[in-house]
Design a protein around this motif. Structure first.
Motif, mmCIF file in Angstrom:
data_model
loop_
_atom_site.group_PDB
_atom_site.id
_atom_site.type_symbol
_atom_site.label_atom_id
_atom_site.label_comp_id
_atom_site.label_asym_id
_atom_site.label_seq_id
_atom_site.Cartn_x
_atom_site.Cartn_y
_atom_site.Cartn_z
ATOM 1 N N ALA A 10 113.871 92.359 43.253
ATOM 2 C CA ALA A 10 113.777 93.757 43.662
ATOM 3 C C ALA A 10 113.059 94.543 42.582
ATOM 4 C CB ALA A 10 115.167 94.335 43.913
ATOM 5 N N THR A 11 112.114 95.379 42.984
ATOM 6 C CA THR A 11 111.317 96.163 42.040
ATOM 7 C C THR A 11 111.163 97.581 42.571
ATOM 8 O OG1 THR A 11 110.047 94.179 41.482
ATOM 9 C CG2 THR A 11 109.134 96.297 40.777
ATOM 10 N N ILE A 12 111.299 98.552 41.691
ATOM 11 C CA ILE A 12 111.129 99.951 42.098
ATOM 12 C C ILE A 12 109.650 100.245 42.281
ATOM 13 C CG2 ILE A 12 111.429 102.354 41.375
ATOM 14 C CD1 ILE A 12 113.973 101.468 39.919
ATOM 15 N N ALA A 13 109.309 100.712 43.493
ATOM 16 C CA ALA A 13 107.913 100.984 43.822
ATOM 17 C C ALA A 13 107.534 102.433 43.571
ATOM 18 C CB ALA A 13 107.646 100.637 45.292
ATOM 19 N N ASP A 14 108.525 103.339 43.633
ATOM 20 C CA ASP A 14 108.221 104.758 43.484
ATOM 21 C C ASP A 14 109.536 105.530 43.435
ATOM 22 O OD1 ASP A 14 106.722 107.037 43.233
ATOM 23 O OD2 ASP A 14 105.729 106.905 45.180
ATOM 24 N N ILE A 15 109.433 106.825 43.169
ATOM 25 C CA ILE A 15 110.567 107.722 43.339
ATOM 26 C C ILE A 15 110.156 108.808 44.326
ATOM 27 C CG2 ILE A 15 111.585 107.322 41.071
ATOM 28 C CD1 ILE A 15 110.317 109.987 40.176
ATOM 29 N N GLU A 16 111.118 109.322 45.089
ATOM 30 C CA GLU A 16 110.834 110.384 46.052
ATOM 31 C C GLU A 16 111.906 111.458 45.939
ATOM 32 O OE1 GLU A 16 110.372 108.995 50.029
ATOM 33 O OE2 GLU A 16 108.686 107.675 49.554
ATOM 34 N N GLU A 17 111.461 112.708 45.950
ATOM 35 C CA GLU A 17 112.409 113.820 45.868
ATOM 36 C C GLU A 17 113.023 114.069 47.236
ATOM 37 O OE1 GLU A 17 112.721 118.349 44.040
ATOM 38 O OE2 GLU A 17 110.763 117.520 44.582
ATOM 39 N N LYS A 18 114.317 114.300 47.254
ATOM 40 C CA LYS A 18 115.045 114.603 48.483
ATOM 41 C C LYS A 18 115.685 115.975 48.339
ATOM 42 C CE LYS A 18 116.268 112.647 52.469
ATOM 43 N NZ LYS A 18 117.303 111.624 52.537
ATOM 44 N N LYS A 19 115.390 116.856 49.271
ATOM 45 C CA LYS A 19 115.939 118.211 49.231
ATOM 46 C C LYS A 19 117.141 118.277 50.161
ATOM 47 C CE LYS A 19 111.325 119.971 48.211
ATOM 48 N NZ LYS A 19 110.171 120.739 48.692
ATOM 49 N N GLY A 20 118.246 117.722 49.680
ATOM 50 C CA GLY A 20 119.453 117.670 50.484
ATOM 51 C C GLY A 20 120.376 118.830 50.141
ATOM 52 N N PHE A 21 121.699 118.613 50.202
ATOM 53 C CA PHE A 21 122.638 119.665 49.821
ATOM 54 C C PHE A 21 122.457 120.008 48.350
ATOM 55 C CE2 PHE A 21 124.546 118.049 53.707
ATOM 56 C CZ PHE A 21 124.791 119.249 54.363
ATOM 57 N N ILE A 22 122.066 119.029 47.550
ATOM 58 C CA ILE A 22 121.511 119.291 46.227
ATOM 59 C C ILE A 22 120.183 118.539 46.170
ATOM 60 C CG2 ILE A 22 123.745 119.593 45.121
ATOM 61 C CD1 ILE A 22 123.355 116.759 43.938
ATOM 62 N N ASP A 23 119.286 118.952 45.275
ATOM 63 C CA ASP A 23 117.992 118.272 45.153
ATOM 64 C C ASP A 23 118.147 117.075 44.222
ATOM 65 O OD1 ASP A 23 116.850 120.224 46.757
ATOM 66 O OD2 ASP A 23 116.468 121.525 45.047
ATOM 67 N N TYR A 24 117.644 115.923 44.655
ATOM 68 C CA TYR A 24 117.769 114.712 43.845
ATOM 69 C C TYR A 24 116.590 113.792 44.124
ATOM 70 C CZ TYR A 24 119.597 112.862 48.277
ATOM 71 O OH TYR A 24 119.753 112.505 49.592
ATOM 72 N N PHE A 25 116.493 112.723 43.334
ATOM 73 C CA PHE A 25 115.415 111.745 43.509
ATOM 74 C C PHE A 25 115.997 110.406 43.935
ATOM 75 C CE2 PHE A 25 113.158 114.897 41.139
ATOM 76 C CZ PHE A 25 111.839 114.771 41.558
ATOM 77 N N MET A 26 115.295 109.751 44.850
ATOM 78 C CA MET A 26 115.677 108.419 45.307
ATOM 79 C C MET A 26 114.673 107.408 44.777
ATOM 80 S SD MET A 26 116.910 108.965 49.233
ATOM 81 C CE MET A 26 117.962 107.526 49.191
ATOM 82 N N PHE A 27 115.156 106.198 44.505
ATOM 83 C CA PHE A 27 114.285 105.105 44.074
ATOM 84 C C PHE A 27 113.877 104.305 45.306
ATOM 85 C CE2 PHE A 27 117.013 106.095 40.459
ATOM 86 C CZ PHE A 27 116.082 106.245 39.454
ATOM 87 N N VAL A 28 112.560 104.136 45.469
ATOM 88 C CA VAL A 28 112.034 103.310 46.557
ATOM 89 C C VAL A 28 111.909 101.893 46.008
ATOM 90 C CG1 VAL A 28 110.200 103.043 48.259
ATOM 91 C CG2 VAL A 28 110.722 105.308 47.320
#
Length: 349
Positions: free
Chosen positions: A24-42
């Motif tokens: 498994a390798t992280i390809a990118d990060i993406e910002e998520k504007k949910g109930f709080i703003d956070y970043f997810m690892f793709v």
């Protein structure tokens, strides 16, 4: 490695199912504007059978997985592990202060090392249900469209791109009739008289558009439509973010303040109590508040922790048939009160 040990390990690997993750390798990060703003690892995952797919995970999911594995397999004495335990790889710790994007970027090498070592553990640990579910591609992972995958791209020379000229006066657009201050990064800030170029309709009350090189959502009631969107413009079309809306109320002695909060989350999401409290404080600009929901009898119930959030969501799903809501509105609502106000509760015995 001794030959008998090597042969045994190879034999164990051959007996693993084809859907077991092997790398498994992280390809990118993406910002998520949910109930709080956070970043997810793709994360790009490869399985023993040769399959490749993407999953999307937050740091907190790495942390929760590590805690589960530690509780099951960490030896009491690391110097004397027994056959049913092993020393797990080190997970990078939590960071509480700093730029969220920079923190996420800095964690990529460490998390890649962590996943590599974790999937290289003994086969009996790789078969653990919690570990397999972490790397399993869920239905929500399948529906998510990746944005860039920067780390999976081969290196190429830079090519100058030419932006096509657009006829601004033929584009769907609106004029802001009142000032509007967004309650989060997902929402635009508007000033009276500004021209907003429309991208799509979020629901019956909200639109998505662009102004001053910023893209976000805003209530239609604050603007005058100059040129409407095409009738076939549907929610979520064209790979854009899909927003879900939460109806929330602030109950005070002077009356009720009603807000619709839109977030980039699926309707099935179960937010944490901490995230909901933080978002409501931001929306209503009040700190000393309590979160509540109405039970099937109509009484207000105060929410104190994540278990109460689960109960609220479970009860609201049972009422979905009785209460008609827009298709992208959460089936539950939040009633916000002042922490010291107990007059809102039915205290009759």
């Amino acid at each position: 490695m001794a030959l008998p040990q090597q042969l045994r390990d190879e034999s164990d690997f051959d007996q693993l199912p084809d859907n077991i993750p092997t790398s498994a390798t992280i390809a990118d990060i993406e910002e998520k504007k949910g109930f709080i703003d956070y970043f997810m690892f793709v994360i790009g995952v490869k399985t023993k059978g040769g399959s490749k797919y993407l999953i999307y995970r937050r740091y907190r999911e790495f942390f929760n997985l590590h805690q589960v594995l530690e509780s099951r397999y960490s030896p009491e004495d690391p110097d004397r592990p027994d056959p049913n335990t092993c020393v797990l790889p080190v997970l990078p710790g939590k960071i509480f202060i700093g730029n969220k994007k920079e923190i996420a970027e800095s964690r990529i090498p460490e998390l890649n090392t962590y996943m590599k070592r974790l999937l290289g553990m003994p086969t009996w640990l790789v078969l653990d249900e919690a570990l397999r579910m972490f790397f399993y591609q869920t239905e929500q992972d399948c529906q998510h469209q990746p944005q860039a995958l920067r780390r999976l791209r081969p290196p190429t020379r830079r090519v100058k791109t030419v932006k096509p000229k657009t006829d601004l006066f033929s584009s769907p657009r609106a004029e802001a009739m009142f000032d509007f201050r967004g309650s989060g990064k997902a929402e635009l800030n508007l000033k009276r008289g500004e021209l907003i170029f429309l991208l799509r309709r979020v629901n019956a009350d909200w639109l998505e558009g662009t102004v001053n090189n910023q893209t976000g959502i805003f209530p239609e009631s604050f603007v005058k439509i100059i040129k409407p969107l095409p009738e076939n413009d549907s929610e979520g079309e064209g790979g854009r973010h899909t927003y879900s809306c939460l109806r929330c109320y602030l109950l005070t002695a002077s009356g009720v303040d009603t807000r619709d909060v839109c977030v980039e989350e699926d309707l099935t999401i179960q937010p944490t109590y901490k995230d909901l409290l933080s978002r409501m404080r931001n929306v209503f600009q009040v700190d000393d508040i309590a979160l509540n929901y109405r039970d099937p009898e109509g009484d207000l119930i105060r929410i104190l922790d994540d278990e109460d959030v689960q109960l609220m969501i479970r009860e609201s799903r049972g009422l979905q048939v009785k209460v008609k809501r827009p298709v992208n509105q959460f089936p539950w609502e939040l009633h916000v009160t002042m922490t010291s106000d107990i007059s809102v509760y039915n205290c009759e015995s």
